[in-house]
Write a protein that holds these residues in place. Structure first.
Motif, PDB file in Angstrom:
ATOM      1  N   ILE A 190       2.179  -0.211   0.654  1.00 21.92           N
ATOM      2  CA  ILE A 190       3.390  -0.632   1.361  1.00 21.92           C
ATOM      3  C   ILE A 190       3.364  -2.113   1.686  1.00 21.92           C
ATOM      4  CG2 ILE A 190       4.687  -0.353   3.505  1.00 21.92           C
ATOM      5  CD1 ILE A 190       3.931   2.601   3.451  1.00 21.92           C
ATOM      6  N   ILE A 191       2.203  -2.613   2.082  1.00 25.57           N
ATOM      7  CA  ILE A 191       2.081  -4.027   2.420  1.00 25.57           C
ATOM      8  C   ILE A 191       1.462  -4.744   1.233  1.00 25.57           C
ATOM      9  CG2 ILE A 191       1.042  -5.698   3.975  1.00 25.57           C
ATOM     10  CD1 ILE A 191       0.994  -3.518   6.103  1.00 25.57           C
ATOM     11  N   THR A 192       2.169  -5.715   0.705  1.00 24.90           N
ATOM     12  CA  THR A 192       1.714  -6.443  -0.479  1.00 24.90           C
ATOM     13  C   THR A 192       1.819  -7.938  -0.229  1.00 24.90           C
ATOM     14  OG1 THR A 192       2.502  -4.641  -1.875  1.00 24.90           O
ATOM     15  CG2 THR A 192       1.982  -6.702  -2.970  1.00 24.90           C
ATOM     16  N   TYR A 193       0.831  -8.662  -0.724  1.00 23.89           N
ATOM     17  CA  TYR A 193       0.794 -10.119  -0.599  1.00 23.89           C
ATOM     18  C   TYR A 193       0.842 -10.724  -2.006  1.00 23.89           C
ATOM     19  CZ  TYR A 193      -1.749  -8.326   3.497  1.00 23.89           C
ATOM     20  OH  TYR A 193      -2.147  -7.603   4.597  1.00 23.89           O
ATOM     21  N   TYR A 194       1.495 -11.855  -2.144  1.00 19.87           N
ATOM     22  CA  TYR A 194       1.557 -12.555  -3.421  1.00 19.87           C
ATOM     23  C   TYR A 194       1.272 -14.035  -3.224  1.00 19.87           C
ATOM     24  CZ  TYR A 194       4.004  -8.421  -5.179  1.00 19.87           C
ATOM     25  OH  TYR A 194       4.342  -7.139  -5.546  1.00 19.87           O
ATOM     26  N   ALA A 195       0.646 -14.616  -4.230  1.00 22.16           N
ATOM     27  CA  ALA A 195       0.532 -16.071  -4.255  1.00 22.16           C
ATOM     28  C   ALA A 195       1.921 -16.663  -4.465  1.00 22.16           C
ATOM     29  CB  ALA A 195      -0.394 -16.494  -5.389  1.00 22.16           C
ATOM     30  N   ASN A 196       2.139 -17.828  -3.889  1.00 19.25           N
ATOM     31  CA  ASN A 196       3.456 -18.464  -4.024  1.00 19.25           C
ATOM     32  C   ASN A 196       3.817 -18.700  -5.486  1.00 19.25           C
ATOM     33  OD1 ASN A 196       3.952 -18.531  -1.271  1.00 19.25           O
ATOM     34  ND2 ASN A 196       3.007 -20.545  -1.015  1.00 19.25           N
ATOM     35  N   SER A 197       2.817 -18.953  -6.308  1.00 18.46           N
ATOM     36  CA  SER A 197       3.070 -19.282  -7.714  1.00 18.46           C
ATOM     37  C   SER A 197       3.607 -18.105  -8.513  1.00 18.46           C
ATOM     38  CB  SER A 197       1.783 -19.801  -8.360  1.00 18.46           C
ATOM     39  OG  SER A 197       0.754 -18.833  -8.273  1.00 18.46           O
ATOM     40  N   VAL A 198       3.426 -16.884  -8.014  1.00 18.31           N
ATOM     41  CA  VAL A 198       3.874 -15.702  -8.770  1.00 18.31           C
ATOM     42  C   VAL A 198       4.939 -14.903  -8.028  1.00 18.31           C
ATOM     43  CG1 VAL A 198       1.584 -15.545  -9.820  1.00 18.31           C
ATOM     44  CG2 VAL A 198       2.152 -14.071  -7.884  1.00 18.31           C
ATOM     45  N   LYS A 199       5.219 -15.275  -6.794  1.00 23.19           N
ATOM     46  CA  LYS A 199       6.174 -14.521  -5.988  1.00 23.19           C
ATOM     47  C   LYS A 199       7.536 -14.488  -6.674  1.00 23.19           C
ATOM     48  CE  LYS A 199       5.280 -15.090  -1.756  1.00 23.19           C
ATOM     49  NZ  LYS A 199       5.142 -15.659  -0.381  1.00 23.19           N
ATOM     50  N   GLY A 200       8.115 -13.303  -6.757  1.00 27.02           N
ATOM     51  CA  GLY A 200       9.408 -13.144  -7.412  1.00 27.02           C
ATOM     52  C   GLY A 200       9.306 -12.864  -8.894  1.00 27.02           C
ATOM     53  N   ARG A 201       8.137 -13.057  -9.474  1.00 24.14           N
ATOM     54  CA  ARG A 201       7.929 -12.802 -10.915  1.00 24.14           C
ATOM     55  C   ARG A 201       6.961 -11.652 -11.159  1.00 24.14           C
ATOM     56  NH1 ARG A 201       5.513 -16.496 -14.005  1.00 24.14           N
ATOM     57  NH2 ARG A 201       4.265 -17.403 -12.314  1.00 24.14           N
ATOM     58  N   PHE A 202       5.961 -11.519 -10.308  1.00 22.66           N
ATOM     59  CA  PHE A 202       4.942 -10.477 -10.460  1.00 22.66           C
ATOM     60  C   PHE A 202       5.159  -9.396  -9.411  1.00 22.66           C
ATOM     61  CE2 PHE A 202       1.267 -13.176 -12.447  1.00 22.66           C
ATOM     62  CZ  PHE A 202       2.150 -13.668 -13.387  1.00 22.66           C
ATOM     63  N   THR A 203       4.842  -8.157  -9.804  1.00 20.34           N
ATOM     64  CA  THR A 203       4.927  -7.035  -8.872  1.00 20.34           C
ATOM     65  C   THR A 203       3.668  -6.193  -8.961  1.00 20.34           C
ATOM     66  OG1 THR A 203       7.339  -6.926  -9.104  1.00 20.34           O
ATOM     67  CG2 THR A 203       6.236  -5.011  -8.161  1.00 20.34           C
ATOM     68  N   LEU A 204       3.029  -6.024  -7.818  1.00 13.58           N
ATOM     69  CA  LEU A 204       1.832  -5.184  -7.735  1.00 13.58           C
ATOM     70  C   LEU A 204       2.240  -3.805  -7.251  1.00 13.58           C
ATOM     71  CD1 LEU A 204      -1.221  -4.659  -7.628  1.00 13.58           C
ATOM     72  CD2 LEU A 204      -1.255  -5.761  -5.390  1.00 13.58           C
ATOM     73  N   SER A 205       1.772  -2.786  -7.954  1.00 20.63           N
ATOM     74  CA  SER A 205       2.059  -1.421  -7.529  1.00 20.63           C
ATOM     75  C   SER A 205       0.831  -0.561  -7.774  1.00 20.63           C
ATOM     76  CB  SER A 205       3.261  -0.853  -8.289  1.00 20.63           C
ATOM     77  OG  SER A 205       2.990  -0.789  -9.673  1.00 20.63           O
ATOM     78  N   ARG A 206       0.860   0.628  -7.232  1.00 24.02           N
ATOM     79  CA  ARG A 206      -0.270   1.516  -7.412  1.00 24.02           C
ATOM     80  C   ARG A 206       0.208   2.956  -7.512  1.00 24.02           C
ATOM     81  NH1 ARG A 206      -4.398   1.954  -2.835  1.00 24.02           N
ATOM     82  NH2 ARG A 206      -4.537  -0.329  -2.916  1.00 24.02           N
ATOM     83  N   ASP A 207      -0.557   3.745  -8.232  1.00 22.45           N
ATOM     84  CA  ASP A 207      -0.334   5.188  -8.312  1.00 22.45           C
ATOM     85  C   ASP A 207      -1.639   5.818  -7.848  1.00 22.45           C
ATOM     86  OD1 ASP A 207      -0.059   7.867  -8.987  1.00 22.45           O
ATOM     87  OD2 ASP A 207       1.109   7.430 -10.779  1.00 22.45           O
ATOM     88  N   ASN A 208      -1.674   6.197  -6.582  1.00 20.54           N
ATOM     89  CA  ASN A 208      -2.923   6.738  -6.034  1.00 20.54           C
ATOM     90  C   ASN A 208      -3.309   8.056  -6.690  1.00 20.54           C
ATOM     91  OD1 ASN A 208      -3.294   4.547  -4.365  1.00 20.54           O
ATOM     92  ND2 ASN A 208      -2.489   5.541  -2.533  1.00 20.54           N
ATOM     93  N   ALA A 209      -2.331   8.803  -7.147  1.00 19.50           N
ATOM     94  CA  ALA A 209      -2.641  10.074  -7.806  1.00 19.50           C
ATOM     95  C   ALA A 209      -3.372   9.841  -9.123  1.00 19.50           C
ATOM     96  CB  ALA A 209      -1.362  10.855  -8.045  1.00 19.50           C
ATOM     97  N   LYS A 210      -3.072   8.724  -9.773  1.00 21.39           N
ATOM     98  CA  LYS A 210      -3.728   8.394 -11.045  1.00 21.39           C
ATOM     99  C   LYS A 210      -4.897   7.437 -10.849  1.00 21.39           C
ATOM    100  CE  LYS A 210       0.359   9.048 -13.949  1.00 21.39           C
ATOM    101  NZ  LYS A 210       1.277   8.427 -14.938  1.00 21.39           N
ATOM    102  N   ASN A 211      -5.126   7.040  -9.593  1.00 22.51           N
ATOM    103  CA  ASN A 211      -6.203   6.083  -9.311  1.00 22.51           C
ATOM    104  C   ASN A 211      -6.059   4.802 -10.135  1.00 22.51           C
ATOM    105  OD1 ASN A 211      -7.799   7.140  -7.206  1.00 22.51           O
ATOM    106  ND2 ASN A 211      -9.675   6.699  -8.345  1.00 22.51           N
ATOM    107  N   THR A 212      -4.849   4.331 -10.231  1.00 22.70           N
ATOM    108  CA  THR A 212      -4.556   3.167 -11.068  1.00 22.70           C
ATOM    109  C   THR A 212      -3.635   2.204 -10.331  1.00 22.70           C
ATOM    110  OG1 THR A 212      -4.782   4.500 -13.072  1.00 22.70           O
ATOM    111  CG2 THR A 212      -3.634   2.401 -13.285  1.00 22.70           C
TER     112      THR A 212
END
Length: 124
Positions: free
Chosen positions: A56-78
């Motif tokens: 739910i809480i995600t941090y991004y470097a300014n250089s990638v903010k708005g272009r990169f998205t971090l997500s996770r699937d805990n059920a798949k451990n990925t």
């Protein structure tokens, strides 16, 4: 034994997209914070993105903010790093990292386990 295996790197033209994956084994992802870092030739490793155990809480470097998205699937451990609008300056080896606590951080030294890295090359 905790292992992290990245995949999805490659060569892409500027403006293109890639999705990196990081498969975690040996530890439940839902109990861990995760981060992505990158290292370009001749440069120090730098923070890209991180999130907490729930994603739910995600941090991004300014250089990638708005272009990169971090997500996770805990059920798949990925965890995933979706990278859009790639630029030549995004060229680097990308590493995922696991922290054995629930809260993510931008500091590389506070991560406990690392993957082997995957190369991302963006041509102009």
């Amino acid at each position: 034994q905790v292992q992290l295996v990245e995949s999805g790197g490659g060569l892409v033209q500027a403006g293109g997209s890639l999705r990196l994956s990081c498969a975690v084994s040996g530890r439940t992802l839902s109990a861990s914070a995760m981060g992505w870092f990158r290292q370009a030739p001749g440069k120090e490793r730098e923070f890209v993105a991180a999130n907490n155990w729930s994603g739910i809480i995600t941090y991004y470097a300014n250089s990638v903010k708005g272009r990169f998205t971090l997500s996770r699937d805990n059920a798949k451990n990925t965890v995933y790093l979706q990278m859009n609008s790639l630029k030549p300056e995004d060229t680097a080896i990308y590493y995922c990292a696991l922290r054995e606590v629930a809260i993510g951080t931008i500091r590389a030294a506070e991560y406990d386990f690392w993957g082997q890295g995957t190369q991302v090359t963006v041509s102009s």
